[in-house]
Scaffold this motif. Structure first.
Motif, PDB file in Angstrom:
ATOM      1  N   MET A   1      -0.171  -0.236  -4.479  1.00 13.30           N
ATOM      2  CA  MET A   1      -1.626  -0.097  -4.527  1.00 13.30           C
ATOM      3  C   MET A   1      -2.029   1.039  -3.599  1.00 13.30           C
ATOM      4  SD  MET A   1      -2.694  -3.446  -2.346  1.00 13.30           S
ATOM      5  CE  MET A   1      -1.848  -3.881  -0.823  1.00 13.30           C
ATOM      6  N   SER A   2      -3.179   1.682  -3.918  1.00  9.99           N
ATOM      7  CA  SER A   2      -3.660   2.759  -3.065  1.00  9.99           C
ATOM      8  C   SER A   2      -5.131   3.025  -3.329  1.00  9.99           C
ATOM      9  CB  SER A   2      -2.851   4.027  -3.309  1.00  9.99           C
ATOM     10  OG  SER A   2      -3.368   5.057  -2.514  1.00  9.99           O
TER      11      SER A   2
ATOM     12  N   ASP B   1       0.862  -1.178   0.000  1.00 12.08           N
ATOM     13  CA  ASP B   1       0.000   0.000   0.000  1.00 12.08           C
ATOM     14  C   ASP B   1       0.904   1.234   0.000  1.00 12.08           C
ATOM     15  OD1 ASP B   1      -2.273   1.509   0.076  1.00 12.08           O
ATOM     16  OD2 ASP B   1      -2.624   1.292   2.229  1.00 12.08           O
ATOM     17  N   VAL B   2       0.394   2.322  -0.603  1.00  9.64           N
ATOM     18  CA  VAL B   2       1.208   3.533  -0.667  1.00  9.64           C
ATOM     19  C   VAL B   2       1.036   4.388   0.581  1.00  9.64           C
ATOM     20  CG1 VAL B   2       1.506   5.713  -1.891  1.00  9.64           C
ATOM     21  CG2 VAL B   2       1.272   3.591  -3.171  1.00  9.64           C
ATOM     22  N   ARG B   3      -0.240   4.515   1.009  1.00 10.78           N
ATOM     23  CA  ARG B   3      -0.498   5.405   2.156  1.00 10.78           C
ATOM     24  C   ARG B   3      -0.651   4.598   3.435  1.00 10.78           C
ATOM     25  NH1 ARG B   3      -0.351  10.055   0.448  1.00 10.78           N
ATOM     26  NH2 ARG B   3      -1.374  10.861  -1.409  1.00 10.78           N
TER      27      ARG B   3
ATOM     28  N   GLU C   1       5.851   4.672   7.283  1.00 11.24           N
ATOM     29  CA  GLU C   1       6.372   4.669   5.922  1.00 11.24           C
ATOM     30  C   GLU C   1       5.366   4.008   4.985  1.00 11.24           C
ATOM     31  OE1 GLU C   1      11.067   4.022   6.212  1.00 11.24           O
ATOM     32  OE2 GLU C   1       9.842   2.617   7.342  1.00 11.24           O
ATOM     33  N   GLY C   2       5.345   4.461   3.740  1.00  9.04           N
ATOM     34  CA  GLY C   2       4.443   3.877   2.762  1.00  9.04           C
ATOM     35  C   GLY C   2       5.211   3.102   1.716  1.00  9.04           C
ATOM     36  N   GLY C   3       4.472   2.634   0.713  1.00  5.46           N
ATOM     37  CA  GLY C   3       5.052   1.820  -0.346  1.00  5.46           C
ATOM     38  C   GLY C   3       6.160   2.513  -1.107  1.00  5.46           C
ATOM     39  N   LEU C   4       6.018   3.861  -1.266  1.00  3.19           N
ATOM     40  CA  LEU C   4       7.045   4.573  -2.038  1.00  3.19           C
ATOM     41  C   LEU C   4       8.377   4.575  -1.294  1.00  3.19           C
ATOM     42  CD1 LEU C   4       4.853   7.514  -3.330  1.00  3.19           C
ATOM     43  CD2 LEU C   4       5.813   5.660  -4.703  1.00  3.19           C
ATOM     44  N   GLU C   5       8.294   4.675   0.027  1.00  6.92           N
ATOM     45  CA  GLU C   5       9.517   4.641   0.844  1.00  6.92           C
ATOM     46  C   GLU C   5      10.144   3.240   0.785  1.00  6.92           C
ATOM     47  OE1 GLU C   5       6.686   6.069   1.910  1.00  6.92           O
ATOM     48  OE2 GLU C   5       7.353   8.157   1.922  1.00  6.92           O
TER      49      GLU C   5
END
Lengths: 480, 221
Positions: B101-102, B75-77, B81-85
């Motif tokens: 995914m988000s 998951d991104v959010r 920390e999220g998926g991008l991190e």
């Protein structure tokens, strides 16, 4: 042509007496002070002239002192009328003192100096001065109110004043005998004076009535304009409040959109898992029930979110309830949690058992939501922001406090925070705090923006239900 | 961490088909998605935070070499920390495709994800078909990346068996130089060149100069 000065004075005097009375009677109703003063002035001048014409028949004190007292008080009253009209009336004591001094000088000239020349000059000078004052006041009113009537008053009074000065100059230079000589055409100045006095009397009285009529009409127009403006402002305020709510709703919808996607994702994936698992025959009954339970739970979660959005959109009911601020705070925290999460702000809720307040729960949650959103926005760019919501009892008030760790209010912002249309945000309408304050005041409370050790603190204080409010609630205007 | 499995297949077998590291802060979403992936026969591990997932990935980095393909679904959010991190911290790690995914992705998130090399970006709620397709694609990519890495490692290992002279001769051969030219250039006898060349070909298990050129080309890249 032969003219009897006394007859001329008598006729002029009677006219000066009757015209103001006529004007006074005609206007009727609730007469403004300006009219009363003006009519009194006319009446006194009339009395002065009549008594002047009857002087030989009067005792000395009435023929001189009383006559000239009226002669001074009349023109003075005309000026006072205009001052009253302009809304700057002078106190009575000062006027009487003025008259006493003027009359004292007159009496000294009459009884001690015994100079008819100086006495007459003095009377003429005083009357001319009072008229000149009236001219100035009328002119000023004519200019400031663009009133033609006032200009006419100043014009005629000016003419009369000029003639008095001419007579004064003539007597002072010995060109005109100071004592009125009957007939013989030697009193040419008196003829002019009488005629102009008559004209002045008629025109200025008519003009004054016109001035008052103008005034009344202007007042009516202003009242209507005020009414229109008020209605318009109310309409605008409600529109703006709605707009503010809608724009808040837009931001909220984005945040809630994500929030509702989370249970939807859980529902979809669990339902599909169940479907596929059952089809493949690999899911035991116990696990299937567990999966179905997750679907049910998340469906409830989603519908709870929808219910919250709906209660936010629902138009404000004007009714009031017994409201538990603790619940309002908890619900609001729910609403902003997503935005806080997105901004990386941690939320703290510190609530104690508080007595209920008399208010409208939806309105209060809007106020709170607004305060929280302000706090979150203020912490834009702040590392490890923290938003703290505290609900506690303080005397016979319940205090709800929103604290942030942003930069706080600047001095300027603090002094104007509750002013409508004041904003420090580039995209804000500047109504949030103003409307919140309105709502707080409606329930007898108040909104107190301020700064803490770090960041801003905004307090919402509402009286405990049943206690007498420190600030009486503002009555809501009845809707029409 | 939660391992999702279904009766019938053991974890080792599942890992050979594909191992999926799933990260989402919502336990119910984790259950649903993990269950679906397990049902499909994958070895799926669910984590509630990025930190946990990273810990697990680093811990068994060595063991992965022998296992099947691996990919990440995150998951991104998320609160921390999220998926991008997660993607950032794994940057440059070979054979580790990531799918994000988000439910509330901004265009910026999506652009960032793809720039950093995400295989795909799924919008919640995610349909099972799409999820399984995407994961199969990601694992296939992971598989081929892993194979490339494996064969490269093999090539390098074989090349390391050559002596310095043998490698030099082999490199000149692969560039198309004739034996005589090599002998002149290195100042050695033609016979010696032929010998080195034969030994090198034998050590590398190759038959032709073309195969030799291909191998050296691959390992140089």
């Amino acid at each position: 042509m032969q003219l009897d000065a006394n007859t001329a004075n008598l006729i002029t005097g009677l006219l000066f007496v009757t015209v103001p009375i006529a004007a006074w009677v005609v206007v009727g109703g609730k007469r403004p002070r300006a009219l009363n003063e003006w009519c009194l002035g006319g009446l006194l001048i009339g009395a002065h002239l009549v008594m002047l014409s009857l002087r030989p028949a009067l005792p000395s004190w009435a023929g001189y002192e009383l006559t000239n007292l009226f002669g001074f008080a009349g023109p003075q009253a005309l000026g006072e009328a205009l001052l009253a009209h302009a809304g700057r009336p002078r106190p009575l004591r000062r006027r009487l003192g003025e008259l006493a001094v003027l009359l004292a000088v007159h009496t000294v000239l009459l009884r001690v100096v015994e100079s008819p020349l100086l006495r007459i000059c003095w009377v003429l000078l005083v009357q001319a001065a009072f008229l000149a004052r009236t001219v100035a006041f009328a002119w000023r009113i004519g200019q400031s109110e663009r009133s033609r009537s006032a200009v006419i008053i100043s014009f005629f009074c000016g003419g009369l004043c000029l003639l008095l000065l001419v007579r004064f100059t003539g007597i002072a230079l010995g060109l005109i005998p100071p004592v009125v000589v009957l007939g013989r055409g030697s009193a040419w100045d008196l003829v002019a004076l009488s005629i102009s006095a008559i004209l002045c009397c008629i025109f200025t009285n008519a003009a004054l009535i016109a001035l008052l009529l103008e005034d009344a009409r202007r007042y009516e127009v202003q009242a209507v304009a005020r009414q229109v403006e008020m209605v318009e402002r109310q309409r605008l305020a409600s529109q703006v409040a709605h707009l503010e709510r809608r724009s808040g709703l837009g931001q909220m919808a984005g945040a809630l959109g994500h929030e509702i996607n989370q249970p939807l994702t859980a529902i979809l994936s669990n339902a599909q898992l169940l479907e596929r698992g059952l089809r493949a025959g690999t899911v035991p009954a116990a696990e299937a029930a567990e999966i179905a339970g997750r679907v049910v739970h998340n469906t409830r979660r989603a519908s709870h979110i929808v219910e919250r959005i709906r209660s936010y959109i629902r138009p404000t009911r004007s009714g009031s309830d017994s409201v538990d601020l603790r619940r309002v705070a908890e619900d609001t925290i729910d609403l902003v949690s997503e935005e806080a999460r997105r901004r990386g702000v941690s939320l703290d809720l510190e609530v104690t058992q508080v007595p209920p307040v008399q208010a409208n729960a939806v309105e209060l949650s809007q106020v709170l939501l607004n305060l929280c959103r302000n706090g979150l926005q203020a912490m834009e760019g702040t590392v490890a922001g923290r938003l703290r919501l505290v609900v506690e009892t303080s005397g016979n008030e319940v205090e709800l406090r929103v604290e942030d760790t942003g930069p706080g209010f600047s001095h300027e912002a603090l002094s104007q925070a509750l002013t409508p249309f004041f904003t420090t945000k580039s995209d804000g309408l500047g109504l949030g705090l103003a409307i919140s304050n309105d709502i707080a005041q409606r329930w007898g409370g108040r909104l107190l923006p301020g700064n803490g050790e770090v960041g801003a603190i905004v307090r919402l204080r509402l009286p405990v239900q049943g206690s007498s409010p420190l600030h009486p609630p503002i009555e809501e205007e009845e809707e029409t | 961490m939660k391992q999702f499995s279904q009766p019938g297949t053991d974890w080792e077998t599942r890992c050979r088909k594909g191992r999926i590291v799933l990260v989402d802060d919502d336990p119910h979403v984790l259950e649903g998605l993990g269950g679906l992936l397990a049902l499909e026969g994958y070895a799926c591990e669910g984590y509630l935070t990025v930190a946990e997932a990273l810990g697990a990935l680093h811990a068994d980095a060595a063991a992965q070499k022998k296992q099947g393909p691996v990919c990440i679904l995150s998951d991104v959010r998320m609160p921390e920390e999220g998926g991008l991190e997660l993607q950032q911290q794994l940057a440059g790690r070979l054979g580790m495709p990531i799918v994000l995914m988000s439910g509330a992705a901004t265009p910026g998130d999506v652009v960032r994800a793809f720039r950093a090399g995400a295989v795909d970006f799924l919008l919640k709620p995610i349909d099972a078909e799409l999820l399984l397709d995407t994961m199969a694609r990601a694992l296939a990519l992971g598989h081929s990346l892993k194979q490339d890495a494996d064969s490269l490692a093999g090539d390098l290992e074989r090349l390391s068996r050559l002596t310095r002279r043998e490698l030099e001769v082999a490199q000149r051969v692969s560039r198309g130089e004739l034996n005589r030219e090599i002998a002149d250039a290195l100042g050695i006898a033609l016979r010696t060149v032929k010998h080195h060349r034969a030994v090198a070909m034998e050590k590398l298990g190759l038959d032709s100069a073309v195969d030799l050129a291909r191998l050296l080309d691959r390992s140089a890249g």
